[in-house]
Design an enzyme around this catalytic site. Structure first.
Site, mmCIF file in Angstrom:
data_model
loop_
_atom_site.group_PDB
_atom_site.id
_atom_site.type_symbol
_atom_site.label_atom_id
_atom_site.label_comp_id
_atom_site.label_asym_id
_atom_site.label_seq_id
_atom_site.Cartn_x
_atom_site.Cartn_y
_atom_site.Cartn_z
ATOM 1 N N THR A 186 35.177 51.522 8.642
ATOM 2 C CA THR A 186 36.643 51.564 8.669
ATOM 3 C C THR A 186 37.231 52.654 7.780
ATOM 4 O O THR A 186 38.422 52.938 7.867
ATOM 5 C CB THR A 186 37.235 50.206 8.240
ATOM 6 O OG1 THR A 186 36.759 49.901 6.921
ATOM 7 C CG2 THR A 186 36.832 49.102 9.192
ATOM 8 N N GLY A 187 36.420 53.270 6.939
ATOM 9 C CA GLY A 187 36.901 54.331 6.056
ATOM 10 C C GLY A 187 36.990 55.671 6.772
ATOM 11 O O GLY A 187 36.667 55.779 7.966
ATOM 12 N N SER A 188 37.403 56.697 6.052
ATOM 13 C CA SER A 188 37.640 57.961 6.742
ATOM 14 C C SER A 188 36.337 58.636 7.153
ATOM 15 O O SER A 188 36.253 59.238 8.214
ATOM 16 C CB SER A 188 38.520 58.885 5.903
ATOM 17 O OG SER A 188 37.836 59.312 4.761
ATOM 18 N N VAL A 189 35.283 58.531 6.341
ATOM 19 C CA VAL A 189 33.996 59.104 6.748
ATOM 20 C C VAL A 189 33.423 58.310 7.913
ATOM 21 O O VAL A 189 32.911 58.871 8.887
ATOM 22 C CB VAL A 189 33.001 59.142 5.565
ATOM 23 C CG1 VAL A 189 31.648 59.687 6.004
ATOM 24 C CG2 VAL A 189 33.574 59.981 4.427
ATOM 25 N N SER A 228 33.490 45.869 5.152
ATOM 26 C CA SER A 228 33.608 44.829 4.131
ATOM 27 C C SER A 228 33.744 43.448 4.775
ATOM 28 O O SER A 228 34.121 43.345 5.951
ATOM 29 C CB SER A 228 34.845 45.108 3.286
ATOM 30 O OG SER A 228 35.992 44.886 4.086
ATOM 31 N N SER A 287 36.773 42.800 6.787
ATOM 32 C CA SER A 287 36.888 43.341 8.151
ATOM 33 C C SER A 287 35.932 42.653 9.124
ATOM 34 O O SER A 287 36.172 42.654 10.336
ATOM 35 C CB SER A 287 36.568 44.836 8.151
ATOM 36 O OG SER A 287 37.523 45.539 7.382
ATOM 37 N N ASP A 289 31.514 53.703 0.377
ATOM 38 C CA ASP A 289 31.988 54.078 -0.943
ATOM 39 C C ASP A 289 30.837 53.956 -1.943
ATOM 40 O O ASP A 289 30.013 53.043 -1.838
ATOM 41 C CB ASP A 289 33.090 53.077 -1.326
ATOM 42 C CG ASP A 289 34.150 53.736 -2.131
ATOM 43 O OD1 ASP A 289 35.093 54.290 -1.522
ATOM 44 O OD2 ASP A 289 34.023 53.736 -3.373
ATOM 45 N N CYS A 338 30.519 67.843 -0.129
ATOM 46 C CA CYS A 338 31.140 68.776 0.823
ATOM 47 C C CYS A 338 31.211 70.203 0.310
ATOM 48 O O CYS A 338 30.918 71.152 1.044
ATOM 49 C CB CYS A 338 32.532 68.286 1.224
ATOM 50 S SG CYS A 338 33.614 67.889 -0.168
ATOM 51 N N HIS A 347 37.092 73.857 3.298
ATOM 52 C CA HIS A 347 36.984 74.253 1.899
ATOM 53 C C HIS A 347 36.759 75.764 1.809
ATOM 54 O O HIS A 347 35.836 76.297 2.420
ATOM 55 C CB HIS A 347 35.783 73.559 1.241
ATOM 56 C CG HIS A 347 36.000 72.095 0.975
ATOM 57 N ND1 HIS A 347 37.156 71.435 1.247
ATOM 58 C CD2 HIS A 347 35.154 71.159 0.422
ATOM 59 C CE1 HIS A 347 37.043 70.160 0.888
ATOM 60 N NE2 HIS A 347 35.847 69.970 0.402
ATOM 61 N N ASN A 389 34.803 70.819 5.719
ATOM 62 C CA ASN A 389 34.317 69.798 4.789
ATOM 63 C C ASN A 389 33.980 68.461 5.428
ATOM 64 O O ASN A 389 33.114 67.755 4.944
ATOM 65 C CB ASN A 389 35.340 69.573 3.670
ATOM 66 C CG ASN A 389 36.707 69.206 4.203
ATOM 67 O OD1 ASN A 389 37.279 69.975 4.985
ATOM 68 N ND2 ASN A 389 37.229 68.074 3.819
#
Lengths: 364, 364, 364, 364
Positions: free
Chosen positions: B12-15, B37, B40, B85, B155, B255, B342
């Site tokens: 669910t995170g951005s990565v 988690s 979720s 994370d 990155c 980047h 990145n």
């Protein structure tokens, strides 16, 4: 102290507008004449320019009729601030000097002249003495004061030398220096300036001529004067290696510079000694009591994520320079982040402070 | 080639969202399980996540029920991509490895483990051989394939080593290196991520832990392996001095890094030789025929104002790296500007390409 | 289907570059001739233009020698896409039409001509029939196909009419309409385009001529054709009141428009009926099987904070329009947010899709 | 005039920081107590907050020990400014009022209470009279001054009503009004605030609760008071239709609003009459001699591309509102662009000016 009459050349451009903005609020100067291109000459200033400053144009200034950039029209000026484009500055400024006028110029044309001071007013106002020597020599001969020019440094140079000078004073020469700059767009002016398409969600890793200016001007400003006090003697390339990488970033005002450097003397000072030397540096302009001189010349910040342009650029009205993240560098001796306001200490504002110094020293 | 079953941790995170985006369009992988988690777990993915990618979430993926990040739920996965994370990655990824799973992780937790490959897939896929050796040893003993973890680099490390590796291959070791980065905000994720107040009309000259990662990871990636082929031997600090200054800039993706470096061998190559070595470098992933491998690994740009993130970040779908402004450096030997995407070659995309390499080598 | 030869006028400008970018990847068209100013003529395209697209210029196109914008040089073209500046488009496009060429133009010059179709290809391709009628009449007389021009609408007009047309089809005329636009900067081109100083941390609440275009063009596009099928009959001002307020915002691509409107018929439909009519609308270009036609013409979004330009502008490669926040309006009947890609469905992309429709209808 | 003791609730948040910034430079107030969450209580303010204003935190303020938000700790305060989050403001502010304190609050909790003034200090300071009536009644009975609360309006409401009030005063009621806002991100605070990923190269066409606030608060502020002078009587929905569409845009400070409106009375005034009424409006706060009152309340700009947030938001230190592009509207009567500084006249600054008015009226 009597009010000095100020002229502004290139008055309709972005540097000219900044000169005017600073002069309208100034206790020592009053705007006496505004010069621009023949296309603008004859018009009231308010019609000749597209005023784009965050403060409104005072009506009294808007009503001044713009002149062509000829010395006759500025004959009564005690001082002339030039925001002329390099394309025109060469001939016009020379004519003004020959006419006996005192010119403070933001153009690059005469910066490398051996007899012309290149001045960051919080750093090397003593370079003005080369002009003072000429003035005094003329006075001694009973001649009238000769015209002269003082050059304002390139904007990114100003930020770079600000922390270096106190360190060189304290710990001796720096023999290697790298600077990667993240420069605001206001330095490029309005039209064309930096296109929105080039700078929104983007970085431009190139600014024409900038790296060379940064590398060269640093050596003149940190350099000396010959024995006769008549010519500047920049530090030779062999004694000080400077490498710049210049970038344009999506920031309105404020140049951020990531620098690292090495002292010639071994062992180098400690991080604490470096910070102390920076924090204790007091510029001569302040000692002279100049109106615009920063209360604190170098602000040494301890927060790990500072300085930041939006938060720190207006320190001391843009005349103070902020330094943060002073730490040891694995390749050279130290690295740090420097922030300076490019249109204040890096351009028009520097010109005004130079004017104040000239006034304080009785040169205008 | 049979389709491999892929799991995604931290889905669910951005990565995690990026892993999913790349997997939904992938010819070799299919999404088999999504982990997040306990909060979720049990929800359809579309409800568990706030999807913020530029492409819509495919309905078929939105319907997958999210699981807790426990190995049992991923037992059928041929490969597990972790966008966890760092706070959670340590324990969870260890449990997955112990359960015999193949994990490709974007977390920093195991990057410095001597037995764990830290891989930029266009640069050092041969580091995967340390895992292959363990797998082959187990096979030789008739044991089943052991679980393992491959770490994706930081990155900004990815962009930095991309041009260095071909140069070291061609001209020998680099003994001094400085890098000032101008990093996009997407690397920090969405929530909190980088606050708009911190990045609009601003630069943040600090990214927590980033400089240390850049300095350390570079030495592992450019370093070697011990004689037994079991452990990595990063280049010692004394042999390679690396100094990083990291900045966050108002750019969405891509980047930019201003680097300068010195070769150990004297005399150094010429600018033309450096450019040629970069342009001719062909990554192993391409030779292996990997789907995502860039056609051109390093794009050497001749325009003086390139690379620029908005214009150049998507080269080869973000798997190609662009280099510009290759020139001599007064302090070290050379300076140049490097641009890399990145979130592709610097994060999730690298993970996918590592997965393709593992697949091509028969390790999954 | 045979490949059609395409010419591009104004090839070095930003609209011209977009035409070229779309044509290089197109299955039906091949670039046959590129036209620009006499200053550029004679040079290879790669030297004549400062290419600033996110994809590299294909070498084959870079090698094409640019011509002056004279019909002779484009005589073999089946279709000519014009990205000319309004300053030049008037005379040049007329000459091309007189020479018998089929011109699809992004310039504003002929949009208000009663005999010229003003076309948003996902909305009113049937307006092309006015040209088809002329072509068929000539054919019937045994004459060769006459030259003609089809105008692409203004970029913000395209986004505005996209949701209105399906609603008018379903629920009858709209008699009052307000639109406040938040327009991306790419519409203004590169040089000068919108200055970075004007758009960073800023809004410009004015775009020259834009509000008038939005208000006028909407009435032609939603209007009809006379009984003879030869002239367009825009909706009279008395039947449809349109009020636009146009703003430039710091967004690269994608125009957001906050609109509200009232139907002439009482009672108006329900919110659900409005959403259904939008979601079910299928454009004729799709029915014709056109390559670039969006799979879904209008995307009705249910998330309360969508559409957003960065996330939604590329839907259906920029040919799909997104609508969100459909709700009742206390002053008129409904309000909603519309997002369209200004350089795709609002400019060059629309031209290409018009070309595909012309091809499908046998008019080129 | 004696210096009044001021307390600040929610002192560590972004509104609290603004209150403090304005108070440290204020001639009438001195900071006496700072309140924040139990987590911050007991710490010096400099440690409790992450100061992110463009001016440095004065050391004297940084040393103040933060208290919990309990009335006892603020008993000596003449006035308490509340920047509390709505989550906490309800209970805490009620307790403060019950303890007899004078509270000026930026929270939304009590804005709709019939007995609580909702005040834009340059527009409806006469609404404070409802409190003055209560105070005087108590005085008449020999009781001590009761506690009370004055609510600051929502930020976008302030900008909207600023030009409306003078027009209603001059030309009678407005019966229909539409407003599309382009709101700066500073209103959302720092953490989380608006994420950089959401606002760079983007627009978010939704701000939770904002449209309702704008539509409702306008009717209370432009509305009246009952005959007894004890309760507010907002304009009924049937008499004034208000429709808002709210957008978040990539601007640091300054809300731009594109509005259109219709007067109830026919025929409406002319554009020139409208402009004159706006330019001649002088706010009561100025007549009262309040320190922060704008010299010019409404600046009517004649340049076609103004107001712009970056250039015009700081007019009269952010207490002046700028209006431009006043013109006839085809759907309603007039349309115009309004710009106001959201953290000054739209939030903390308004609170300070309300404090000055309370002081001038002898209510604190």
């Amino acid at each position: 102290m009597s009010i000095k009459k100020a002229g502004v050349l290139g008055a309709t451009g972005s540097v000219g507008q900044r000169f005017i903005l600073l002069l309208t609020q100034h206790p020592e100067f009053e705007i006496h004449a505004l010069g621009a291109s023949p296309r603008s000459a004859g018009k009231p200033y308010s019609q000749a320019t597209a005023w784009r400053q965050t403060e409104l144009l005072p009506e009294s200034v808007g009503n001044i009729v713009v002149q062509e950039c000829k010395p006759e029209a500025f004959a009564d000026c005690d001082i002339v601030f030039s925001g002329l484009d390099a394309k025109y500055a060469g001939d016009i400024e020379q004519a003004f000097v020959e006419a006996g006028l005192a010119v403070v110029s933001n153009a690059k044309n005469y910066r490398r002249e051996p007899t012309v001071p290149l001045v960051v007013p919080i750093i090397n106002p003593e370079h003005i003495d080369v002009v003072a020597n000429r003035v005094n020599a003329a006075k001694a001969k009973g001649e009238k004061r000769p015209g002269f020019i003082i050059c304002i440094s390139n904007c990114s140079t100003a930020g770079l030398v600000a922390p270096l000078k106190p360190l060189v004073d304290a710990f001796g020469p720096i023999d290697a220096l790298t600077a990667t700059t993240l420069q605001a767009i206001s330095g490029a002016g309005f039209s064309p300036g930096v296109s929105g398409m080039d700078i929104l969600d983007n970085i431009v890793p190139f600014i024409s001529g900038e790296e060379d200016k940064l590398e060269w001007e640093t050596k003149k400003i940190l350099g000396g004067v010959n024995a006769e006090g008549t010519e500047f003697t920049p530090i030779p390339d062999s004694d000080m290696k400077v490498s710049a990488q210049c970038n344009r970033v999506p920031v309105i005002d404020g140049h951020t510079e990531c620098i690292s450097f090495r002292f010639a003397k071994r062992p180098p000072p400690s991080v604490e000694q470096v910070k102390k030397a920076l924090a204790e540096y007091e510029c001569d302009a302040k000692k002279l009591g100049c109106h615009s001189a920063p209360k604190q010349t170098i602000h040494v910040l301890e927060q790990q994520d500072r300085p930041q342009p939006r938060l720190d650029r207006d320190r001391d009205n843009g005349y103070g320079v902020s330094v943060g993240r002073v730490r040891e560098d694995p390749v050279l001796d130290f690295k740090m982040v420097v922030l300076s306001h490019n249109t204040i200490i890096g351009a028009a504002g520097a010109g005004i402070l130079i004017g104040e110094i000239l006034n304080a020293k009785g040169l205008i």
